[in-house]
Motif scaffolding. Structure first.
Motif, PDB file in Angstrom:
ATOM      1  N   VAL A  37      19.168 -13.130  -7.033  1.00 30.23           N
ATOM      2  CA  VAL A  37      18.119 -13.279  -6.031  1.00 30.23           C
ATOM      3  C   VAL A  37      17.502 -11.899  -5.898  1.00 30.23           C
ATOM      4  N   TYR A  38      16.188 -11.814  -5.953  1.00 26.98           N
ATOM      5  CA  TYR A  38      15.545 -10.509  -5.924  1.00 26.98           C
ATOM      6  C   TYR A  38      14.346 -10.536  -4.995  1.00 26.98           C
ATOM      7  N   ASP A  39      13.857  -9.344  -4.688  1.00 30.40           N
ATOM      8  CA  ASP A  39      12.755  -9.183  -3.761  1.00 30.40           C
ATOM      9  C   ASP A  39      11.653  -8.392  -4.452  1.00 30.40           C
ATOM     10  N   LEU A  40      10.449  -8.954  -4.498  1.00 33.35           N
ATOM     11  CA  LEU A  40       9.307  -8.233  -5.051  1.00 33.35           C
ATOM     12  C   LEU A  40       8.668  -7.415  -3.932  1.00 33.35           C
ATOM     13  N   THR A  41       8.500  -6.116  -4.167  1.00 29.53           N
ATOM     14  CA  THR A  41       7.871  -5.253  -3.167  1.00 29.53           C
ATOM     15  C   THR A  41       6.627  -4.621  -3.771  1.00 29.53           C
ATOM     16  N   ARG A  42       5.633  -4.424  -2.929  1.00 31.71           N
ATOM     17  CA  ARG A  42       4.407  -3.753  -3.360  1.00 31.71           C
ATOM     18  C   ARG A  42       3.909  -2.909  -2.193  1.00 31.71           C
ATOM     19  N   ILE A  43       3.795  -1.620  -2.446  1.00 35.91           N
ATOM     20  CA  ILE A  43       3.285  -0.685  -1.447  1.00 35.91           C
ATOM     21  C   ILE A  43       2.032  -0.055  -2.018  1.00 35.91           C
ATOM     22  N   ARG A  44       0.960  -0.069  -1.228  1.00 36.67           N
ATOM     23  CA  ARG A  44      -0.289   0.557  -1.644  1.00 36.67           C
ATOM     24  C   ARG A  44      -0.804   1.460  -0.538  1.00 36.67           C
ATOM     25  N   GLY A  45      -1.414   2.537  -0.947  1.00 39.06           N
ATOM     26  CA  GLY A  45      -2.051   3.441  -0.004  1.00 39.06           C
ATOM     27  C   GLY A  45      -3.313   3.978  -0.636  1.00 39.06           C
ATOM     28  N   GLY A  46      -4.286   4.306   0.182  1.00 33.91           N
ATOM     29  CA  GLY A  46      -5.547   4.782  -0.366  1.00 33.91           C
ATOM     30  C   GLY A  46      -6.191   5.821   0.517  1.00 33.91           C
ATOM     31  N   LEU A  47      -7.142   6.508  -0.078  1.00 30.20           N
ATOM     32  CA  LEU A  47      -7.894   7.525   0.625  1.00 30.20           C
ATOM     33  C   LEU A  47      -9.355   7.404   0.206  1.00 30.20           C
ATOM     34  N   GLY A  48     -10.226   7.266   1.193  1.00 29.69           N
ATOM     35  CA  GLY A  48     -11.652   7.188   0.923  1.00 29.69           C
ATOM     36  C   GLY A  48     -12.364   8.397   1.500  1.00 29.69           C
ATOM     37  N   LEU A  49     -13.281   8.957   0.739  1.00 29.71           N
ATOM     38  CA  LEU A  49     -14.107  10.069   1.183  1.00 29.71           C
ATOM     39  C   LEU A  49     -15.555   9.625   1.120  1.00 29.71           C
ATOM     40  N   TYR A  50     -16.282   9.856   2.207  1.00 36.87           N
ATOM     41  CA  TYR A  50     -17.651   9.374   2.287  1.00 36.87           C
ATOM     42  C   TYR A  50     -18.586  10.527   2.639  1.00 36.87           C
ATOM     43  N   ALA A  51     -19.474  10.840   1.700  1.00 42.55           N
ATOM     44  CA  ALA A  51     -20.501  11.839   1.962  1.00 42.55           C
ATOM     45  C   ALA A  51     -21.690  11.117   2.590  1.00 42.55           C
ATOM     46  N   PRO A  52     -22.467  11.814   3.368  1.00 39.33           N
ATOM     47  CA  PRO A  52     -23.600  11.147   4.016  1.00 39.33           C
ATOM     48  C   PRO A  52     -24.518  10.460   3.007  1.00 39.33           C
ATOM     49  N   LYS A  53     -24.832   9.247   3.281  1.00 39.88           N
ATOM     50  CA  LYS A  53     -25.832   8.420   2.601  1.00 39.88           C
ATOM     51  C   LYS A  53     -25.505   7.976   1.187  1.00 39.88           C
ATOM     52  N   TYR A  54     -25.249   8.859   0.237  1.00 40.93           N
ATOM     53  CA  TYR A  54     -25.310   8.480  -1.163  1.00 40.93           C
ATOM     54  C   TYR A  54     -23.986   8.376  -1.909  1.00 40.93           C
ATOM     55  N   LEU A  55     -23.026   9.184  -1.603  1.00 43.64           N
ATOM     56  CA  LEU A  55     -21.851   9.315  -2.453  1.00 43.64           C
ATOM     57  C   LEU A  55     -20.572   9.003  -1.693  1.00 43.64           C
ATOM     58  N   SER A  56     -19.669   8.286  -2.365  1.00 44.31           N
ATOM     59  CA  SER A  56     -18.341   8.057  -1.806  1.00 44.31           C
ATOM     60  C   SER A  56     -17.332   8.081  -2.947  1.00 44.31           C
ATOM     61  N   ALA A  57     -16.085   8.338  -2.596  1.00 42.99           N
ATOM     62  CA  ALA A  57     -14.999   8.361  -3.569  1.00 42.99           C
ATOM     63  C   ALA A  57     -13.814   7.623  -2.974  1.00 42.99           C
ATOM     64  N   TYR A  58     -13.049   6.978  -3.832  1.00 36.19           N
ATOM     65  CA  TYR A  58     -11.871   6.246  -3.362  1.00 36.19           C
ATOM     66  C   TYR A  58     -10.748   6.437  -4.368  1.00 36.19           C
ATOM     67  N   ILE A  59      -9.553   6.649  -3.863  1.00 32.90           N
ATOM     68  CA  ILE A  59      -8.361   6.752  -4.692  1.00 32.90           C
ATOM     69  C   ILE A  59      -7.268   5.902  -4.044  1.00 32.90           C
ATOM     70  N   GLN A  60      -6.527   5.161  -4.868  1.00 36.06           N
ATOM     71  CA  GLN A  60      -5.479   4.277  -4.356  1.00 36.06           C
ATOM     72  C   GLN A  60      -4.250   4.384  -5.258  1.00 36.06           C
ATOM     73  N   PHE A  61      -3.085   4.485  -4.639  1.00 33.95           N
ATOM     74  CA  PHE A  61      -1.833   4.467  -5.395  1.00 33.95           C
ATOM     75  C   PHE A  61      -1.107   3.163  -5.083  1.00 33.95           C
ATOM     76  N   HIS A  62      -0.156   2.830  -5.944  1.00 38.43           N
ATOM     77  CA  HIS A  62       0.728   1.707  -5.639  1.00 38.43           C
ATOM     78  C   HIS A  62       2.107   1.971  -6.226  1.00 38.43           C
ATOM     79  N   ASP A  63       3.083   1.285  -5.663  1.00 34.75           N
ATOM     80  CA  ASP A  63       4.472   1.373  -6.092  1.00 34.75           C
ATOM     81  C   ASP A  63       5.040  -0.044  -5.989  1.00 34.75           C
ATOM     82  N   ASP A  64       5.381  -0.632  -7.135  1.00 35.34           N
ATOM     83  CA  ASP A  64       5.828  -2.024  -7.192  1.00 35.34           C
ATOM     84  C   ASP A  64       7.220  -2.106  -7.809  1.00 35.34           C
ATOM     85  N   HIS A  65       8.068  -2.926  -7.190  1.00 35.70           N
ATOM     86  CA  HIS A  65       9.442  -3.077  -7.686  1.00 35.70           C
ATOM     87  C   HIS A  65       9.907  -4.522  -7.586  1.00 35.70           C
TER      88      HIS A  65
END
Length: 175
Positions: A13-41
């Protein structure tokens, strides 16, 4: 989930786990960036019995830049592509380790209509090291979501092209 009666000698009997975290950066009006990690077991399941879509030790799942001047946007980097309610192209979020793409997506969007032009490739999941791009852009397409063209009807025209072409078991190249 349980593996009882699935394979001889495999009644864990096993348990599937998934953890995700992210970081978004937003510059005024035009540009944004996003990064996300995950850890699955798959906790409690021996490594030899763990499928590839069950485990991905701490990894970069998404990392993209988005440049937008309304109504147009360009998204470039590792990202989710979802078209046709994920029946056509999707991330398989029901699996413990879901899919991402190294892609560029040019999008024009109004309140009720959207057209995407994209090119990219599926990211290869490696459960014990960093995920890797497949190299090159092998999936290209255009996908439209049109809800105002015909009243009370949603049209979703699309064109997809996969390169290099796939060869069948009979040795014929696909078109």
């Amino acid at each position: 989930q349980t593996a009882i009666d699935f394979m001889s000698g495999n009644a864990q009997v096993y348990d599937l786990t998934r953890i995700r975290g992210g970081l978004g950066l937003y510059a005024p009006k035009y540009l944004s960036a996003y990064i996300q990690f995950h850890d699955d077991h798959a906790l409690g399941l021996p490594l030899r019995l763990t499928a590839a879509n069950m485990r991905d030790i701490f990894d970069l799942r998404q990392a993209y830049l988005r440049f937008q001047i309304k109504p147009a946007a360009v998204i470039a980097g590792r990202q989710e592509l979802k078209f046709g309610d994920e029946r056509l192209i999707g991330i398989s979020n029901w699996a413990n380790v879901s899919r991402t793409y190294d892609a560029i997506d040019a999008r024009v969007e109004s309140d009720k209509n959207r057209v995407d032009l994209f090119s990219g490739s599926v990211v290869t999941i490696n459960p014990t090291s960093l995920d890797r791009p497949n190299g090159g852009f092998a999936l290209h397409g255009a996908y439209g979501t049109l809800t105002t063209l015909v009243p009370k009807i949603r049209l979703e025209p699309y064109v997809l092209l996969r390169t290099p072409y796939v060869t069948s078991q009979q040795g014929m190249k696909g078109r």
